[in-house]
Design a protein around this motif. Sequence first.
Motif, PDB file in Angstrom:
ATOM      1  N   VAL A 169       0.838  -1.202   0.000  1.00  0.00           N
ATOM      2  CA  VAL A 169       0.000   0.000   0.000  1.00  0.00           C
ATOM      3  C   VAL A 169       0.868   1.245   0.000  1.00  0.00           C
ATOM      4  N   MET A 170       1.946   1.202   0.780  1.00  0.00           N
ATOM      5  CA  MET A 170       2.832   2.360   0.863  1.00  0.00           C
ATOM      6  C   MET A 170       3.493   2.640  -0.479  1.00  0.00           C
ATOM      7  N   LYS A 171       3.880   1.595  -1.197  1.00  0.00           N
ATOM      8  CA  LYS A 171       4.481   1.786  -2.508  1.00  0.00           C
ATOM      9  C   LYS A 171       3.495   2.433  -3.478  1.00  0.00           C
ATOM     10  N   ILE A 175       4.103   6.063  -5.245  1.00  0.00           N
ATOM     11  CA  ILE A 175       4.087   6.234  -6.702  1.00  0.00           C
ATOM     12  C   ILE A 175       3.029   7.256  -7.102  1.00  0.00           C
ATOM     13  N   MET A 176       1.856   7.183  -6.471  1.00  0.00           N
ATOM     14  CA  MET A 176       0.788   8.131  -6.760  1.00  0.00           C
ATOM     15  C   MET A 176       1.222   9.555  -6.417  1.00  0.00           C
ATOM     16  N   GLN A 177       1.843   9.713  -5.257  1.00  0.00           N
ATOM     17  CA  GLN A 177       2.314  11.038  -4.824  1.00  0.00           C
ATOM     18  C   GLN A 177       3.379  11.573  -5.768  1.00  0.00           C
ATOM     19  N   PHE A 214      -0.224  18.820 -19.488  1.00  0.00           N
ATOM     20  CA  PHE A 214       0.619  17.836 -18.802  1.00  0.00           C
ATOM     21  C   PHE A 214       0.107  17.607 -17.386  1.00  0.00           C
ATOM     22  N   SER A 215      -0.350  18.662 -16.727  1.00  0.00           N
ATOM     23  CA  SER A 215      -0.921  18.503 -15.392  1.00  0.00           C
ATOM     24  C   SER A 215      -2.220  17.726 -15.422  1.00  0.00           C
ATOM     25  N   MET A 216      -2.959  17.815 -16.529  1.00  0.00           N
ATOM     26  CA  MET A 216      -4.212  17.085 -16.650  1.00  0.00           C
ATOM     27  C   MET A 216      -3.997  15.577 -16.803  1.00  0.00           C
ATOM     28  N   THR A 217      -2.767  15.147 -17.105  1.00  0.00           N
ATOM     29  CA  THR A 217      -2.480  13.718 -17.220  1.00  0.00           C
ATOM     30  C   THR A 217      -2.421  13.038 -15.864  1.00  0.00           C
ATOM     31  N   ASN A 218      -2.594  13.782 -14.780  1.00  0.00           N
ATOM     32  CA  ASN A 218      -2.547  13.185 -13.447  1.00  0.00           C
ATOM     33  C   ASN A 218      -3.600  12.098 -13.291  1.00  0.00           C
ATOM     34  N   SER A 219      -4.792  12.318 -13.817  1.00  0.00           N
ATOM     35  CA  SER A 219      -5.840  11.300 -13.724  1.00  0.00           C
ATOM     36  C   SER A 219      -5.434  10.019 -14.454  1.00  0.00           C
ATOM     37  N   PHE A 223      -4.774   6.145 -12.867  1.00  0.00           N
ATOM     38  CA  PHE A 223      -5.366   4.924 -13.417  1.00  0.00           C
ATOM     39  C   PHE A 223      -4.288   3.879 -13.695  1.00  0.00           C
ATOM     40  N   ILE A 224      -3.174   4.320 -14.284  1.00  0.00           N
ATOM     41  CA  ILE A 224      -2.080   3.393 -14.592  1.00  0.00           C
ATOM     42  C   ILE A 224      -1.479   2.833 -13.309  1.00  0.00           C
ATOM     43  N   VAL A 225      -1.307   3.698 -12.304  1.00  0.00           N
ATOM     44  CA  VAL A 225      -0.705   3.253 -11.045  1.00  0.00           C
ATOM     45  C   VAL A 225      -1.573   2.196 -10.377  1.00  0.00           C
ATOM     46  N   TYR A 226      -2.862   2.490 -10.215  1.00  0.00           N
ATOM     47  CA  TYR A 226      -3.746   1.546  -9.533  1.00  0.00           C
ATOM     48  C   TYR A 226      -3.908   0.253 -10.317  1.00  0.00           C
ATOM     49  N   SER A 227      -3.936   0.347 -11.627  1.00  0.00           N
ATOM     50  CA  SER A 227      -4.129  -0.849 -12.451  1.00  0.00           C
ATOM     51  C   SER A 227      -2.895  -1.739 -12.435  1.00  0.00           C
ATOM     52  N   THR A 228      -1.737  -1.142 -12.687  1.00  0.00           N
ATOM     53  CA  THR A 228      -0.521  -1.946 -12.762  1.00  0.00           C
ATOM     54  C   THR A 228      -0.092  -2.484 -11.406  1.00  0.00           C
ATOM     55  N   ARG A 229      -0.534  -1.861 -10.325  1.00  0.00           N
ATOM     56  CA  ARG A 229      -0.197  -2.356  -8.995  1.00  0.00           C
ATOM     57  C   ARG A 229      -1.067  -3.514  -8.565  1.00  0.00           C
TER      58      ARG A 229
END
Length: 266
Positions: A169-171, A175-177, A214-219, A223-229
Motif C-alpha cells: 500500500v505504501m508503494k 508512486i501516486m504522490q 501535462f498537469s491534466m495527465t494526473n488522472s 489509473f495506470i498506477v492503480y491498475s498496474t499495482r
Amino acid sequence: MNSTAVELSDLQSTLRSSTQAYVGGIFFFFAISSSLYHLVYMGGERLYAVVKPIRYKWQTKMKVYVGISFVWILSLLSATVPAWFPGQFVYTYLASTFLYYPALRETSSNIDYSSAIAFMIIFHFLPFALLTASCLTTAAFVYNSGKRANKPTIGQRVASHNYKRKLSVMKTIAIMQTGFTITLIPILIANSLFYSGHLDCNNIAQPYMICFYFSMTNSLVNFIVYSTRDRNFRDEVVDIFRPGYLKKLAVPSSAGRTPAKAYPRK
C-alpha cells in the motif's frame, strides 16, 4: 485554431464575464479541485487503515458515503470562490487551452496578486500539503510495523504478512504522490514565471498550454498506477495477448440447453 490574433482578442473580450465564462470557469476548477480533494481523502483513509486496521474494517458504508459527499461539496464550493469576489476576479476565456478560467481583474497598472496567491495556497497548496503529510505519516507507521515484524514473536508470520500488505500500500501511495507531483510542478513553474514577470501575455500561451495539459495527465497516471499495482489486472492483461484467448471466451452452441438424462445401461 484558424483564428487570427485580433479575432481571438475580440472573442476573449466578448466572453469576458459572460454566463459561459462563469459556468465554464467554475466547472474547470471543480474538475481540478475534486481530483485533488479525492486524493487527499483517499490518503487519509489509507492512513486510517494502517493505523487502526480493526476500526477501519468496521466502519460503515454510510460513513464512506458521507466522506465522499463532503469531498464533492467542498470541491464545488471551492470552485465558486472566485465568483464571490467580483471586484478582484473575473471569468474569461483562454484561447491557448480552449478553456474558461477565473483571472484577476486588472484595475490598474500595478496588479495585486495577493488574492490569487491566497486562493492557490488555501485551495491547492494546502490540500497537496495534507496529501504529502498523510503519505509520510503512513510511511512512518509502515516502517515501524516492519521493525516489529522482524522481532521473534509468536505471531511473526502474521505480522510479516501484514507488513508486506502495508508495504505494498505504501508503494502505491508513494508512486501516486510522485506522479501527482511531477505532473503538477510544470504548471506551478509557468505560473511563477508569469507572476514574476519573466513571461508575459506575448509568450505565455504555448508554455502554459503544454504545462496545463501535462498537469491534466494526473488522472491518467492514477489509473495506470492503480491498475498496474493490481496483480489480477496484470495477469489478465498478459492473458489477453496469449494465443487462444478468444477461444476461451467463445460460448459453446449447446450452452443453455437442458442436459439429456443419462440412463444406465441394462
